[in-house]
Design a protein around this motif. Structure first.
Motif, mmCIF file in Angstrom:
data_model
loop_
_atom_site.group_PDB
_atom_site.id
_atom_site.type_symbol
_atom_site.label_atom_id
_atom_site.label_comp_id
_atom_site.label_asym_id
_atom_site.label_seq_id
_atom_site.Cartn_x
_atom_site.Cartn_y
_atom_site.Cartn_z
ATOM 1 N N ASP A 614 5.900 -0.299 -4.143
ATOM 2 C CA ASP A 614 5.054 0.592 -3.363
ATOM 3 C C ASP A 614 4.123 1.397 -4.267
ATOM 4 O O ASP A 614 2.954 1.623 -3.944
ATOM 5 N N GLU A 615 4.650 1.805 -5.435
ATOM 6 C CA GLU A 615 3.822 2.617 -6.313
ATOM 7 C C GLU A 615 2.704 1.810 -6.962
ATOM 8 O O GLU A 615 1.578 2.262 -7.108
ATOM 9 N N HIS A 616 3.021 0.540 -7.362
ATOM 10 C CA HIS A 616 2.042 -0.249 -8.095
ATOM 11 C C HIS A 616 1.004 -0.898 -7.186
ATOM 12 O O HIS A 616 -0.076 -1.257 -7.633
ATOM 13 N N PHE A 617 1.339 -1.145 -5.933
ATOM 14 C CA PHE A 617 0.399 -1.816 -5.053
ATOM 15 C C PHE A 617 -0.592 -0.849 -4.406
ATOM 16 O O PHE A 617 -1.522 -1.264 -3.738
ATOM 17 N N GLY A 618 -0.357 0.421 -4.507
ATOM 18 C CA GLY A 618 -1.321 1.385 -4.015
ATOM 19 C C GLY A 618 -1.536 1.330 -2.520
ATOM 20 O O GLY A 618 -2.657 1.420 -2.026
ATOM 21 N N THR A 619 -0.490 1.118 -1.766
ATOM 22 C CA THR A 619 -0.611 1.033 -0.317
ATOM 23 C C THR A 619 -0.773 2.429 0.264
ATOM 24 O O THR A 619 -0.633 3.457 -0.418
ATOM 25 N N ALA A 620 -1.059 2.469 1.546
ATOM 26 C CA ALA A 620 -1.245 3.761 2.218
ATOM 27 C C ALA A 620 0.053 4.549 2.202
ATOM 28 O O ALA A 620 1.135 3.981 2.164
ATOM 29 N N PRO A 621 -0.029 5.869 2.241
ATOM 30 C CA PRO A 621 1.204 6.682 2.224
ATOM 31 C C PRO A 621 2.085 6.344 3.402
ATOM 32 O O PRO A 621 1.612 6.047 4.492
ATOM 33 N N GLU A 622 3.389 6.351 3.124
ATOM 34 C CA GLU A 622 4.342 6.059 4.177
ATOM 35 C C GLU A 622 4.403 7.223 5.153
ATOM 36 O O GLU A 622 4.296 8.389 4.743
ATOM 37 N N PRO A 623 4.575 6.917 6.412
ATOM 38 C CA PRO A 623 4.718 8.013 7.383
ATOM 39 C C PRO A 623 5.953 8.846 7.062
ATOM 40 O O PRO A 623 6.996 8.315 6.690
ATOM 41 N N THR A 624 5.819 10.133 7.167
ATOM 42 C CA THR A 624 6.962 11.002 6.921
ATOM 43 C C THR A 624 7.900 10.937 8.106
ATOM 44 O O THR A 624 7.566 10.415 9.174
ATOM 45 N N ARG A 625 9.095 11.480 7.898
ATOM 46 C CA ARG A 625 10.063 11.459 8.983
ATOM 47 C C ARG A 625 9.570 12.289 10.164
ATOM 48 O O ARG A 625 9.152 13.428 10.014
ATOM 49 N N ARG A 626 9.573 11.646 11.270
ATOM 50 C CA ARG A 626 9.031 12.278 12.465
ATOM 51 C C ARG A 626 10.121 13.059 13.193
ATOM 52 O O ARG A 626 11.288 12.738 13.099
ATOM 53 N N ASP A 671 5.430 3.367 18.743
ATOM 54 C CA ASP A 671 4.393 4.382 18.667
ATOM 55 C C ASP A 671 3.367 4.068 17.578
ATOM 56 O O ASP A 671 2.218 4.523 17.646
ATOM 57 N N ALA A 672 3.807 3.320 16.548
ATOM 58 C CA ALA A 672 2.881 2.982 15.464
ATOM 59 C C ALA A 672 1.841 1.972 15.879
ATOM 60 O O ALA A 672 0.864 1.746 15.158
ATOM 61 N N GLY A 673 2.030 1.325 17.017
ATOM 62 C CA GLY A 673 1.034 0.401 17.533
ATOM 63 C C GLY A 673 1.025 -0.912 16.772
ATOM 64 O O GLY A 673 2.039 -1.370 16.231
ATOM 65 N N SER A 674 -0.165 -1.521 16.711
ATOM 66 C CA SER A 674 -0.285 -2.842 16.081
ATOM 67 C C SER A 674 -0.136 -2.775 14.571
ATOM 68 O O SER A 674 0.090 -3.803 13.925
ATOM 69 N N ALA A 675 -0.299 -1.589 13.957
ATOM 70 C CA ALA A 675 -0.128 -1.462 12.503
ATOM 71 C C ALA A 675 1.321 -1.651 12.094
ATOM 72 O O ALA A 675 1.630 -2.076 10.981
ATOM 73 N N GLY A 676 2.267 -1.317 12.984
ATOM 74 C CA GLY A 676 3.675 -1.477 12.671
ATOM 75 C C GLY A 676 4.160 -0.503 11.624
ATOM 76 O O GLY A 676 3.431 0.400 11.188
ATOM 77 N N MET A 677 5.392 -0.660 11.231
ATOM 78 C CA MET A 677 5.988 0.195 10.213
ATOM 79 C C MET A 677 6.735 -0.644 9.201
ATOM 80 O O MET A 677 7.369 -1.645 9.551
ATOM 81 N N GLY A 712 3.908 -10.286 2.454
ATOM 82 C CA GLY A 712 4.288 -9.895 1.105
ATOM 83 C C GLY A 712 4.763 -8.464 1.046
ATOM 84 O O GLY A 712 5.578 -8.016 1.866
ATOM 85 N N PRO A 713 4.255 -7.684 0.090
ATOM 86 C CA PRO A 713 4.669 -6.269 -0.015
ATOM 87 C C PRO A 713 4.178 -5.417 1.148
ATOM 88 O O PRO A 713 4.594 -4.275 1.297
ATOM 89 N N HIS A 714 3.243 -5.944 1.949
ATOM 90 C CA HIS A 714 2.716 -5.201 3.094
ATOM 91 C C HIS A 714 3.371 -5.640 4.398
ATOM 92 O O HIS A 714 2.827 -5.402 5.472
ATOM 93 N N SER A 715 4.523 -6.308 4.325
ATOM 94 C CA SER A 715 5.200 -6.784 5.525
ATOM 95 C C SER A 715 5.645 -5.598 6.376
ATOM 96 O O SER A 715 6.130 -4.583 5.843
ATOM 97 N N VAL A 716 5.506 -5.742 7.706
ATOM 98 C CA VAL A 716 5.866 -4.661 8.626
ATOM 99 C C VAL A 716 6.588 -5.245 9.823
ATOM 100 O O VAL A 716 6.557 -6.459 10.075
ATOM 101 N N TYR A 717 7.248 -4.368 10.570
ATOM 102 C CA TYR A 717 7.840 -4.705 11.859
ATOM 103 C C TYR A 717 6.953 -4.107 12.959
ATOM 104 O O TYR A 717 6.540 -2.946 12.877
#
Length: 723
Positions: A614-626, A671-677, A712-717
Motif C-alpha cells: 500500500d505504501e509503495h503503490f501510492g494508492t488513495a488513502p484508505e477510508p477510516t473506520r466509520r 455504501d462505497a458504491g462501484s468503487a468498492g472497498m 492486483g494490489p488494487h483488488s476490491v470487494y
C-alpha cells in the motif's frame, strides 16, 4: 619314483610372497610345482635312488616295472578326463614306462656303471624336452579354444548387429527418405537398448532424422516411453541414434543410498537417462532452469538437487522459497530439532541459508552481492597466481548455489515488490559467474512469459522439463531450441521429462524418488562435510550471514501447532447444546476472532507485506473506520444470537453465515458504491485482523453476497448491486 607332468614353473611377475625376504642366498618356494627342468631332475634322481636301493637290497626288478605301468595307466586316465591332447598323454605315459624300464635294468646290471649313468642322463634330457614341448602345445590348444569361443560369440553378435543395422537402414530410408550406412551397433550394458553409429549421405544433417523420431519409434513398434533419438556424431557427417527398447522411465527408482562425497567440478547427478546412465551437471559456470507443472515431481527434484549440493564438499547452498520456505525446511529442521548426546557435535543443516519471506530474501541477496564484489577485489592475487580468470573453487573457497523455488516467476512478475527482488537476482546471475555464485531457478511452465527473459535463456544452459504428461504450458521447442522430435507424451510419468546440458543433448530422463527419511539421513551423513564460508566472504556478508540462525530470524520455522477447536463446554463446565455460533462466544474488543486464534507470525508478515505494498503503490488513502450505522433489513435467518443487546433485531448476513461483523462490512461495501472497498479498509472499519477479514469476505463472495474485483494490489470487494 617322480615324473614330469602338468605343472609349470612360477613366473617372475607372480604376486610377491608374504614371507619375509631371506638375505644371503636363493629363496626356494617349496609350494611351487615342477617345470620341465626340475621335473626331469626329480624323475631321474628318483629313478637312480630306487635302482641303487633295489640293487643293494636284492629287490625283485619286476616291482619297479609294475609301479611304472600303474603310473602310466593313471596318468593316461587323468589326461583323458582333463581332455589333454593325445601327444601329451602319450608323452607322460612313455615317461613312466621308460623310467620303470631303466630302473628295472639298472637293478639287474647295477646302477653305478658309466653306461647306466649315461643312459639315465639321456632319459632325463628327453623327459625335459618332451615336457616342455607338450606344455607349449597345451597352452596353444587352450588359447585357440578361447579364441574360437570368442570368435563364435563375436560371430553371433555380429550377426545380430548386422540384422539390426540392416533393419534400421531400411527403416530410415522408408520413414525419412535418407540412405545411411551403419558403421557400428553398440548394445547398452543395461540391456535396455542400443546405439547406431551411422554415416550420413552428402548434404544431409542428423536433424532430418531427429525430426522423424516419433515416426521411427512407431515404425519400430517400440514400447510406450521408448524412443529413437538422433544426435550428433564424431563429426557433422555422422550421427548417433539411441534406440531404447525397454522403458526404464516407467518404474520409480529411489535415490541412491551411497552418499559419497561429490564435487561441483566433477559433476553432480540429477537423474538418469533411458539407458539407465546417470546425468551429471556441471554448474561451475552454468545456471540451471527446472520447469514442471503442479504434480510433475518438481518439488521432489528440488530435493534431489539439494541432496547433490549437500553431498558436495565445495558447495554452500542458499535457498529462497517464498511459499513459507517449504523447499528448504526439510533440510533445516532435522538439524534444528537434533538433540546431541554428551560429547556429540550438533548437526549442521543440509543447506546454509533459508529465506522464506521477501525481507529475508532481500537480506540474503544483498549479502550475496557483497560477497561477490568483495571476492573480485580480494582474490585478484590468487587468480593471478593460478593464471585463471575464474575464482578457484574448492573446500576452502566454496561456490554458492542459490536455489530459488519458482524463481522464474519472480523474474517475470509485474508486481513492484517482486520486481525489486528480481532485479537483485538478475544482478547475481549477470555479475557473479566468475566469483563462484550460480543459480538454480524453477518455474511452473516453459511458456513465453517465463523464457522471455534473455538472461534466463542465456545463462541457464542446464535445462529440465518435468512433464508428467501435462501438455498445457509445456512448449519444449522454447525450452530446448534447435532440438526436434521431443514430445510431452513420451514422458507421461511423474518425475520423468527431458533434460539437456551443454555436455548432453536434450533427451528423456527420470529423476530419482527421494523420501523424507533419506533427506534426514543425508543431513546426518553430510553434516561434517559441508565447507565453511571463506573469511573474505564471511566478512563481506556481515551480521546478516553470521546471525542467519538466530532465534528471532528462524522463529517462523517453529510455528506452534494449530489451536485446538473450541470446546463444547462453557466456562462453567456445563455442556452447551445446539449450534456452536460465533455470536454466542465471548469476543475481545480488539484483536482477531476467537476462532482465528492468536495472530500468527505468518499473519503478521502478511499484514506487514500488504502495508508495504500500500505504501509503495501510492494508492488513495484508505477510508477510516466509520461510525456504526443502522443495519439494513436483509432476508435470512433472524437469529436472536445475532441481535444487539439494545434490542436491535437486524438480521445476519444473507444465508446466516459468517461472523456477526460481516453484515456491517457488507453494508459499508454497499455504501462505497462501484468503487468498492479493499480488504485492508474493511479490516480497519470493523476492527478485525486482515487475515480474518479476507477469509470472511472471500467466503461471502463465494456465497454471492459480494463480488471480488481482481486488479492486483488494487483488488476490491463490490456489492452485487454495484458490480
Amino acid at each position: 619314483m617322480a615324473t614330469t607332468t602338468e605343472v609349470t614353473m612360477t613366473k617372475n611377475n607372480s604376486k610377491p610372497s608374504t614371507q619375509p625376504e631371506v638375505q644371503g642366498g636363493p629363496v626356494w618356494d617349496w609350494a611351487a610345482g615342477h617345470g620341465p627342468v626340475t621335473g626331469a631332475l626329480s624323475a631321474t634322481t628318483g629313478m637312480f635312488a630306487v635302482a641303487t636301493t633295489g640293487a643293494a637290497t636284492a629287490m625283485p626288478p619286476g616291482w619297479a616295472l609294475a609301479v611304472g605301468a600303474a603310473g602310466a595307466i593313471g596318468h593316461t586316465a587323468a589326461g583323458i578326463r582333463l581332455r589333454n591332447a593325445g601327444r601329451t598323454i602319450a608323452a607322460r605315459a612313455a615317461s613312466w614306462l621308460v623310467g620303470a624300464g631303466w630302473t628295472t635294468w639298472a637293478m639287474t646290471h647295477g646302477p653305478l656303471t658309466w653306461t647306466a649313468l649315461g643312459s639315465l642322463a639321456a632319459i632325463g634330457v628327453g623327459m625335459g624336452t618332451a615336457t616342455r614341448s607338450t606344455n607349449l602345445y597345451e597352452e596353444a590348444r587352450e588359447e585357440e579354444a578361447i579364441a574360437a569361443e570368442q570368435r563364435a560369440v563375436a560371430a553371433e553378435l555380429s550377426a545380430e548387429r548386422r540384422t539390426i543395422a540392416a533393419e534400421w537402414v531400411d527403416r530410415i530410408q522408408r520413414v525419412c527418405g535418407i540412405t545411411v550406412r551403419v558403421l557400428a551397433v553398440e548394445q547398452w550394458p543395461t540391456g535396455t537398448g542400443f546405439t547406431l553409429d551411422a554415416e550420413l549421405p552428402g548434404g544431409t544433417t542428423y536433424d532430418q532424422i531427429a525430426a522423424r523420431a516419433a515416426a521411427l519409434s512407431a515404425d519400430a513398434h517400440l514400447p510406450h516411453g521408448c524412443t529413437a533419438v538422433a544426435g550428433p556424431g564424431v563429426h557433422q557427417g555422422r550421427t548417433l541414434i539411441d534406440v531404447s527398447t525397454v522403458n526404464a522411465l516407467e518404474t520409480e527408482t529411489p535415490y541412491p543410498t551411497d552418499y559419497a562425497p561429490l564435487s561441483l567440478l566433477t559433476g553432480i547427478p540429477w537423474g538418469y537417462r533411458s539407458n539407465a546412465e546417470q546425468i551429471l551437471t556441471y554448474l561451475r559456470e552454468q545456471c540451471a532452469l527446472v520447469v514442471g507443472p503442479t504434480g510433475s515431481g518438481k518439488t521432489n527434484m528440488v530435493h534431489v538437487i539439494l541432496a547433490g549440493f549437500a553431498r558436495a564438499t565445495d558447495v554452500l547452498t542458499f535457498v529462497i522459497d517464498l511459499n513459507a520456505g517449504s523447499a528448504g525446511l526439510s533440510w533445516v529442521l532435522p538439524a534444528l530439532q537434533h538433540q546431541p548426546a554428551p560429547g556429540e557435535r550438533p548437526l549442521r543443516p543440509g543447506i546454509d541459508w533459508l529465506a522464506g519471506t521477501v525481507e529475508e530474501a532481500h537480506t540474503m541477496l544483498d549479502a550475496v552481492l557483497r560477497i561477490g564484489h568483495q571476492r573480485k577485489i580480494s582474490y585478484q592475487a590468487l587468480m593471478a597466481r593460478e593464471d585463471t580468470d575464474l575464482l578457484p573453487i574448492g573446500p576452502s573457497i566454496p561456490q554458492i548455489m542459490l536455489v530459488i523455488d519458482e524463481g522464474a516467476e519472480i523474474l517475470t512478475s509485474m508486481d513492484k515488490a517482486m520486481k525489486k527482488l528480481a532485479a537483485k537476482i538478475l544482478e547475481v546471475i549477470r555479475m557473479l559467474r566468475a566469483m563462484g555464485v550460480r543459480t538454480v531457478l524453477t518455474a511452473l511452465g516453459s511458456t513465453g512469459s517465463v523464457l522471455g527473459n534473455l538472461m534466463i535463456r542465456r545463462e541457464a544452459k542446464v535445462r529440465v522439463a518435468l512433464t508428467g504428461g501435462e501438455k498445457e504450458g509445456m512448449d519444449l521447442s522454447k525450452l530446448f531450441p534447435g532440438t526436434r522430435g521431443l514430445k510431452v507424451d513420451q514422458a507421461p510419468y511423474k518425475g520423468a521429462g527431458f533434460m539437456g546440458t551443454p555436455e548432453s543433448a536434450a533427451a528423456l530422463f527420470k529423476c530419482w524418488r527421494i523420501l523424507p527419511s533419506q533427506i534426514r539421513e543425508i543431513v546426518a551423513a553430510t553434516s561434517e562435510r559441508h565447507p565453511v564460508l571463506d573469511a573474505v566472504s564471511a566478512t563481506a556478508a556481515g551480521d546478516a550471514y553470521a546471525r542467519r540462525w538466530d532465534a528471532d530470524r528462524i522463529a517462523w520455522m517453529h510455528q506452534p501447532q494449530p489451536a485446538a477447536p473450541v470446546s463444547e463446554l462453557d466456562e462453567g463446565g456445563e455442556g452447551r447444546r445446539g449450534l456452536n455460533l460465533s455470536a454466542l462466544r465471548d469476543e475481545r474488543e480488539d484483536g482477531p476472532e476467537p476462532e482465528q486464534g492468536p495472530v500468527s507470525e505468518v499473519d503478521r508478515l502478511a499484514d506487514a507485506f500488504m502495508r508495504e505494498i500500500d505504501e509503495h503503490f501510492g494508492t488513495a488513502p484508505e477510508p477510516t473506520r466509520r461510525p456504526e450505522r443502522e443495519r439494513p433489513e436483509r432476508p435470512g435467518l433472524n437469529l436472536s444470537a445475532l441481535r444487539d443487546n439494545d434490542g436491535d433485531d437486524s438480521p445476519a448476513p444473507q444465508g446466516g453465515a459468517g461472523p456477526e461483523w460481516l453484515a456491517d462490512a457488507i453494508a459499508a461495501i454497499a455504501d462505497a458504491g462501484s468503487a468498492g472497498m479493499k480488504p485492508s479498509a474493511v479490516a480497519d472499519h470493523v476492527g478485525r485482523s486482515r487475515q480474518a477479514v479476507r477469509e470472511a469476505l472471500k467466503a461471502a463472495a463465494e456465497r454471492g453476497e459480494l463480488v471480488y474485483r481482481d486488479n492486483g494490489p488494487h483488488s476490491v470487494y463490490v456489492h452485487p448491486d454495484h458490480a
